[in-house]
Design a protein around this motif. Structure first.
Motif, PDB file in Angstrom:
ATOM      1  N   GLN A   1       0.809  -1.222   0.000  1.00  0.00           N
ATOM      2  CA  GLN A   1       0.000   0.000   0.000  1.00  0.00           C
ATOM      3  C   GLN A   1       0.842   1.273   0.000  1.00  0.00           C
TER       4      GLN A   1
ATOM      5  N   ASP B   1       0.789   3.266  -3.381  1.00  0.00           N
ATOM      6  CA  ASP B   1      -0.414   3.945  -3.881  1.00  0.00           C
ATOM      7  C   ASP B   1      -0.027   5.264  -4.556  1.00  0.00           C
TER       8      ASP B   1
ATOM      9  N   ILE C   1      -5.072   6.638  -8.983  1.00  0.00           N
ATOM     10  CA  ILE C   1      -6.141   5.759  -8.505  1.00  0.00           C
ATOM     11  C   ILE C   1      -7.460   6.510  -8.447  1.00  0.00           C
TER      12      ILE C   1
ATOM     13  N   PHE D   1      -1.919  -1.293 -12.216  1.00  0.00           N
ATOM     14  CA  PHE D   1      -3.308  -1.643 -11.968  1.00  0.00           C
ATOM     15  C   PHE D   1      -3.505  -3.130 -11.690  1.00  0.00           C
TER      16      PHE D   1
ATOM     17  N   TYR E   1      -2.921  -3.126  -8.109  1.00  0.00           N
ATOM     18  CA  TYR E   1      -4.034  -2.573  -7.346  1.00  0.00           C
ATOM     19  C   TYR E   1      -5.208  -3.553  -7.273  1.00  0.00           C
TER      20      TYR E   1
ATOM     21  N   LEU F   1      -4.358  -5.665  -4.503  1.00  0.00           N
ATOM     22  CA  LEU F   1      -4.620  -4.972  -3.239  1.00  0.00           C
ATOM     23  C   LEU F   1      -6.114  -4.996  -2.916  1.00  0.00           C
ATOM     24  N   TYR F   2      -6.941  -4.898  -3.930  1.00  0.00           N
ATOM     25  CA  TYR F   2      -8.389  -5.038  -3.694  1.00  0.00           C
ATOM     26  C   TYR F   2      -8.680  -6.419  -3.119  1.00  0.00           C
TER      27      TYR F   2
ATOM     28  N   GLU G   1     -10.765  -2.857  -0.613  1.00  0.00           N
ATOM     29  CA  GLU G   1     -10.950  -1.427  -0.865  1.00  0.00           C
ATOM     30  C   GLU G   1     -11.414  -1.232  -2.310  1.00  0.00           C
TER      31      GLU G   1
ATOM     32  N   ARG H   1     -11.986   1.178  -4.385  1.00  0.00           N
ATOM     33  CA  ARG H   1     -11.434   2.114  -5.367  1.00  0.00           C
ATOM     34  C   ARG H   1     -10.354   1.448  -6.215  1.00  0.00           C
ATOM     35  N   TYR H   2      -9.651   0.457  -5.659  1.00  0.00           N
ATOM     36  CA  TYR H   2      -8.651  -0.251  -6.440  1.00  0.00           C
ATOM     37  C   TYR H   2      -9.304  -0.976  -7.619  1.00  0.00           C
TER      38      TYR H   2
END
Length: 940
Positions: free
Chosen positions: A498, A501, A506, A528, A531, A534-535, A540, A542-543
Motif C-alpha cells: 500500500q 499507492d 487511482i 493496476f 491494485y 490490493l483489492y 478497498e 477504489r482499487y
C-alpha cells in the motif's frame, strides 16, 4: 480426493493457495524462519470467482505457440547465467568468473551507464521458473538453483564489509577492484607525513578505460588534493596537485594510454620544484615549475587508492600490486630498478612513508610494511545497505537519490523500484517453482528492506516519487508484494504494497476521469494489476473501480489493431489512433502487461471483452514480437513494433537486454496460462483460447485434450479422458465470429444461437471419451482507426494480416470488388498456394502478423473504393461519399450478411434510393448501380 497441488502448480495461481514448502535444499536460519511464518494454507481471494490453472497443468501441443516457445527454451537452456550474475557479483565485490555482462541496459557501459542493471536477470529467472513448470526439464530447475544460490551469496557479501579479492600480481598476489564494485582502499590519515619531497610508486593493471579513474587521490575536497589518474580526458595518465581547485593544478601528463589488462608501473617524484612522471621506468613528463608538494596539503582527510575526490569520477577498475611512498625523490636508476622486482629487494627498499604489497588473500585490510603501521582498509564508496535484506546489482544510492529528487534524470536514477520488482518477481517465482527456501528468504528480505525505507517517508514524498516519469517507475511490484503476502501472511508485506499507492492516478481512474494523455504507458499499466491484488487483500473498492475503468480507457481508445498501445512509450489523447502511428508504436511490454491486467480482471468479472482482447494481443503483437529464428545470445524480441508503412521489425533493440526482451522471454514461456480457467467452486470450465493443449484437471479426475491447428484451422476439438464429473463447459465465442459458431458433443449439435462476444455453455456430466467439436468460421474484415476511418487494418478471424511491401507510403486498397454475400471480404484476395493464411492483393502478399520475419510490413492501409463494383463487375459509377467519409458501398455492405442475392439487391435498391433522394447520387447513376448489382455474381 484430489492430489494436493505441487509448488510448481502454484506458480500460475498467483501464490494464492500455498502450503508450507517441503524444503529440498538446506535453508539458512533466516529462510527457515520465513518458512515457519508462512500459514499452512491460504485460500484464493474470495473476489476471484474464476481461477487460472498452473502452467504445469496445461501442456502445449504442436502449433505456432510451441514453435515460438521452442526457440525461447533453447535460449534459456544455453545462455551463460554467469553473465547475468556478473553485475550482482561485481556490486558485492565477489569474483565474477571473468564473465562478461550482457550488453545494453544490463552492463555498466550501456544506456544510462547501466542504471537498470539487474532487471534482466529477474526476467530470466522468471522465464526459467515458467520453463520448468511448463516442461519439467531438469535443466531449468538446476539453473534456477544456481542463480538463487549465487544471489544468496551476493546478499551475504553485501551485508558485510568488503573483502579483498585476490588475483595474480606483478610479483606475487594483488588486490583486484572489480568494475562495478565501487570499492577502494582507504589509507590512514597522515600517510603523506607532511613531506616536502616525495616519490609515489604503484603497479596497476587497469581493466577499463574510463577517464579520470584515480590510481590515488589524497585531499580534502575538490579544492585541495593530489592525484594520479590512469587516464585523463585525452586518455593518458595525469598527475596533478593543487590547493586552489582545478584551475590552479600543477600537473604532469603522460604521452600514451596505459594498456588494459596488463601491468604498468607508475611513479611520480617531486623535489626542488621539479615533478617527474615515469611510466614503466621511462620518464614521460617533467615540470620544473612545481611549487606545491604534499606538505602544502597538510594532513588530507581523504587518502584513497582507486577513488576520486570528485564524486562523479569512476572508481578505478583493475588490480593493484605494490604501492609505496618515499619521503624523497627516487633517482631514475632506482625507479628503473623497481621494474624488475619487489621494492623490498631493490636499492630503494620499501617506502618509508607507506608500503603495501597487497599480498593478503582474505579479510578487508592491507598491512603497511613501512614501519609506521598504517593499515589500509577496503571500503565501498556508498558504505553498505541500510537493511540486511537489500539485494541489487548496483548501490543503494539510486533509491536514496529518488527520495529527494524532484525531476527525472534517468542517467542518475532510472527506475530503481522497477528493477527491484523484476528481481523480487524472479526470486519469488523461483521459490514457487522449486521450493527453494533461499529464494523465499531473498524475496522476504527485499520486502523487509523496502518497507524499512518507504515506511519512514512522508506520504507526500512517496506521491512525488511515484509520479516521476521513469525515475519513479515501479512496474508490477505491488502485485509481487501481494503475492508474497499471500504466502507469508506478514502484515508488513501488505503494508508495503500500500506504500506504492499513487493517489492521483487511482482516484482519477476510480472516478472514471481519463488523465492518461501524456503519461508513460508501461509505467502505469502494471500498476493496476497490483491494485487489483490490493483489492483482493483489502476489499478497498477504489482499487477495483480504478483498474476496470483504466482498462476501458485503453481498450479500444488507445489500442492499435494488434492489441498494442503507446507511441514512443507514451499515450496521446483518447481515440487518436491514426494520428499516433509511428516507428515506435506498440511497446511490447505494454502488450505483456495489458494481458496480465485483462486476465486478472477476468478473475473478478467474466466479461468476455477481456478474453477477446487477450486473444487479439496474444495472437498478434505478442507472437509477432518474437522472431522466428534461433539465437544463443539474444532472445530476439522487439522493443517497439512500428506500424508505419514498410516498417521492418527490430528484434535486437537498443543493444539488447531491454525491458521488452525481458517480458518477451516471459511471454514465450507462458503461452498456455489463459487457455483454460475454472470457476472457484469447480462448477465450470472456461475454454478461452483455441490452442493445441492438454489440461490436467486433477480435482475432477479429468484430462481435456484440445486438438487443433488454430488459427490455421477454423475450429478445434476437445477430447475428455479419465473419470466423470458434472460441470458447465463454457466455450468462448469471439466477438469477430459472425460467420457462425457451431458446437457438437459426441456428434450431436448443441442447440441455441451463440452470441459473438459471449460464451456458449454446455452443462452435463462429462465422461472419458466425450468429444466436443467447435467450428469457428473466419471472415476477412477490416477495423478502422477511430480518428480516420479510411485508415484500416485487415483481420481474418483472430489474425491480423499485414502487407509485405517495401513502399513507405500507405498502400491504397479496395476490398468490396468481390465481397461475398456474407459480407466476407476474402473473395477479393487470392490465396497463396501452400502457405496458409497468406494472400495477395494488387501484387502485395498479405501474411499473418504473428510471423516473426524481417520483411517490411504494412499493418495499416488506406481504404480506396473509387468506383462502384459488384462481383468484379464495374458499374463505371464513382463511389460517392458522405461528409463523414462513409461511402455508398460502405452503407450497402453494412447490411451484410445477406441471406441471398435478392436480399443484397433489396439493400442496394433501398440505399441507392436514399442517396438519390439526399442528392448524393444522380438518378441515372443510381439506376446503373442497381443494374450492375443485378448482373453481378456473388461469392457466398
Amino acid at each position: 480426493m484430489a492430489p494436493p497441488l505441487s509448488r510448481r502448480s502454484l506458480l500460475q495461481t498467483a501464490a494464492l493457495a500455498v502450503a508450507a514448502p517441503a524444503v529440498s535444499l538446506a535453508p539458512t536460519a533466516r529462510a527457515a524462519a520465513a518458512v515457519a511464518e508462512a500459514p499452512a494454507a491460504t485460500a484464493a481471494p474470495a473476489a476471484w470467482t474464476v481461477q487460472p490453472f498452473a502452467l504445469d497443468q496445461v501442456t502445449l501441443g504442436q502449433g505456432v505457440f510451441a514453435d515460438k516457445r521452442k526457440l525461447m527454451l533453447d535460449h534459456a537452456r544455453g545462455y551463460d547465467v554467469n553473465r547475468l550474475l556478473q553485475v550482482f557479483r561485481a556490486n558485492a565485490g565477489l569474483p565474477t568468473a571473468d564473465a562478461v555482462a550482457p550488453g545494453g541496459w544490463e552492463g555498466l557501459d550501456g544506456e544510462a551507464n547501466g542504471n537498470l542493471r539487474g532487471h534482466y536477470t529477474g526476467h530470466f529467472i522468471t522465464m526459467l521458473a515458467q520453463a520448468w513448470a511448463g516442461t519439467g526439464e531438469q535443466v531449468f530447475a538446476d539453473r534456477l538453483r544456481t542463480m538463487v544460490g549465487a544471489l544468496t551469496e551476493v546478499r551475504e557479501a553485501l551485508r558485510k564489509d568488503p573483502v579483498v579479492l585476490s588475483t595474480a600480481g606483478r610479483f606475487g598476489t594483488a588486490a583486484e577492484n572489480v568494475r562495478g564494485s565501487y570499492q577502494y582502499v582507504d589509507l590512514p590519515s597522515g600517510v603523506l607525513g607532511g613531506t616536502s619531497a616525495v616519490t609515489l610508486s604503484a603497479w596497476v593493471k587497469p581493466t577499463h578505460d574510463g577517464n579520470w579513474a584515480r590510481v590515488f587521490d589524497f585531499g580534502d575536497n575538490t579544492t585541495r588534493y593530489m592525484y594520479l589518474a590512469a587516464r585523463n580526458a585525452d586518455g593518458v595518465p595525469r598527475f596533478a596537485i593543487t590547493t586552489s581547485g582545478p584551475g590552479a593544478e600543477q600537473g604532469l601528463n603522460g604521452t600514451a594510454a596505459l594498456p588494459l589488462n596488463q601491468w604498468s608501473h607508475l611513479a611520480v617524484t617531486i623535489a626542488g620544484g621539479t615533478g617527474i612522471l615515469h611510466v614503466n621506468g621511462t620518464e614521460v613528463a617533467r615540470n620544473t615549475a612545481m611549487t606545491l608538494t604534499p606538505a602544502a596539503l597538510g594532513t588530507p582527510v581523504n587518502n584513497w587508492l582507486g577513488r576520486s575526490n570528485y564524486a562523479a569520477d569512476p572508481v578505478f577498475a583493475g588490480a593493484y600490486d605494490e604501492f609505496n611512498i618515499w619521503s624523497r625523490a627516487l633517482t631514475a636508476a632506482e625507479i628503473t630498478e623497481l621494474q624488475s622486482g619487489r621494492a623490498t629487494d631493490s636499492s630503494a627498499g620499501r617506502g618509508d612513508l607507506a608500503a603495501y604489497a597487497f599480498d593478503e588473500t582474505s579479510g578487508g585490510t592491507f598491512a603497511d610494511a613501512s614501519g609506521r603501521n598504517l593499515t589500509a582498509t577496503l571500503r565501498r564508496t556508498w558504505g553498505g545497505p541500510s537493511h540486511a535484506g537489500f539485494l541489487a546489482a548496483y548501490p543503494e544510492t539510486q533509491f536514496i537519490d529518488l527520495e529527494s529528487r524532484t525531476s527525472s534524470d534517468y542517467t542518475k536514477v532510472w527506475a530503481p523500484y522497477y528493477t527491484a520488482h523484476k528481481i523480487l518477481r524472479g526470486v519469488l517465482d523461483a521459490y514457487l517453482a522449486t521450493d527453494d527456501a533461499r529464494a523465499l528468504d531473498l524475496a522476504s528480505g527485499m520486502c523487509g528492506w523496502m518497507y524499512s525505507r518507504l515506511s519512514k517517508l512522508p506520504e507526500s514524498t512517496r506521491q512525488r516519487m511515484w509520479g516521476l516519469f521513469s525515475s519513479g517507475e515501479f512496474g508490477g511490484i505491488v502485485e509481487a508484494v501481494c503475492d508474497l503476502h499471500a504466502i507469508t501472511g506478514k502484515a508488513e508485506h501488505l503494508a508495503l504494497a500500500q506504500l506504492f499507492d499513487l493517489d492521483r492516478l487511482i482516484d482519477s481512474c476510480a472516478a472514471n476521469t481519463d488523465i492518461l494523455d501524456g503519461l508513460h504507458a508501461n509505467q502505469h499499466i502494471p500498476i493496476f494489476t497490483g491494485y487489483l491484488r490490493l483489492y483482493d487483500a483489502t476489499g478497498e473498492r477504489r482499487y477495483l473501480d480504478a483498474a476496470r475503468n483504466f482498462w476501458d480507457m485503453v481498450v479500444p481508445h488507445r489500442m492499435y489493431g494488434i492489441g498494442g498501445t503507446s507511441t514512443g512509450e507514451f499515450w496521446k489523447a483518447r481515440d487518436v489512433i491514426a494520428g499516433t502511428i509511428s516507428a515506435t508504436t506498440a511497446e511490447t511490454c505494454c502488450a505483456y502487461n495489458m494481458l496480465k491486467l485483462s486476465r486478472t480482471l477476468f478473475f473478478h468479472d467474466q466479461a468476455p471483452k477481456y478474453m477477446d482482447y487477450y486473444e487479439r494481443a496474444l495472437y498478434n503483437q505478442v507472437l509477432g514480437s518474437k522472431q522466428d529464428k534461433a539465437d544463443a545470445e539474444k532472445p530476439l524480441v522487439t522493443y517497439f513494433i512500428g506500424l508505419t508503412p514498410g516498417h521492418v521489425r527490430d528484434y535486437t533493440p537498443k543493444q539488447g537486454t531491454t525491458c521488452c526482451e525481458g517480458t518477451g522471454m516471459e511471454s514465450a514461456t507462458k503461452y498456455q496460462d489463459s487457455v483454460y480457467f475454472r470457476k472457484a467452486d469447480g462448477s465450470a470450465l472456461y475454454v478461452n483460447l483455441y490452442s493445441p493443449s492438454t489440461l490436467t484437471w486433477a480435482e475432477k479426475g479429468l484430462t481435456v485434450t484440445q486438438t487443433t491447428n488454430y488459427p490455421r484451422e477454423q475450429g478445434t476439438t476437445l477430447t475428455l479422458s479419465g473419470g466423470s464429473a458434472a460441470f458447465e463447459l463454457k466455450l468462448r465465442v469471439p466477438s469477430w465470429a459472425t460467420a457462425g459458431f457451431r458446437v457438437t458433443v459426441n456428434g450431436r449439435a448443441v442447440s441455441g444461437t451463440p452470441t459473438p462476444g459471449g460464451y456458449v455453455t454446455v452443462s452435463r456430466t462429462w465422461r472419458g471419451g466425450d468429444v466436443v467439436r467447435i467450428a469457428v468460421p473466419f471472415r476477412l474484415r477490416v477495423e478502422k482507426a477511430l480518428d480516420d476511418p479510411s485508415l484500416q487494418t485487415l483481420f481474418y478471424g483472430p489474425v491480423n494480416l499485414v502487407g509485405r511491401n517495401s513502399a513507405t507510403g500507405y498502400l491504397e486498397l479496395g476490398l468490396y470488388r468481390n465481397a461475398g454475400l456474407s459480407g466476407d471480404l476474402l473473395p477479393s484476395l487470392t490465396p497463396v498456394t501452400g502457405k496458409p493464411l497468406h494472400y495477395t492483393l494488387n501484387g502485395t502478399e498479405f501474411a499473418p502478423f504473428f510471423e516473426g520475419t524481417e520483411d517490411p510490413t504494412h499493418a495499416y492501409f488506406r481504404r480506396a473504393e473509387p468506383g462502384v463494383v459488384f462481383g468484379n463487375t464495374d458499374s463505371g459509377v464513382a463511389n460517392p461519399a458522405r461528409s463523414d467519409g462513409t461511402t455508398l458501398l460502405d452503407e450497402i455492405w453494412a447490411g451484410a450478411p445477406f441471406g441471398g442475392k435478392s436480399a443484397l439487391l433489396a439493400r442496394v435498391r433501398s440505399t441507392v434510393d436514399a442517396w438519390v433522394t439526399a442528392g448524393l447520387l444522380g438518378a441515372a447513376d443510381g439506376r446503373t448501380v442497381v443494374r450492375t448489382a443485378e448482373r453481378a455474381t456473388f461469392a457466398a
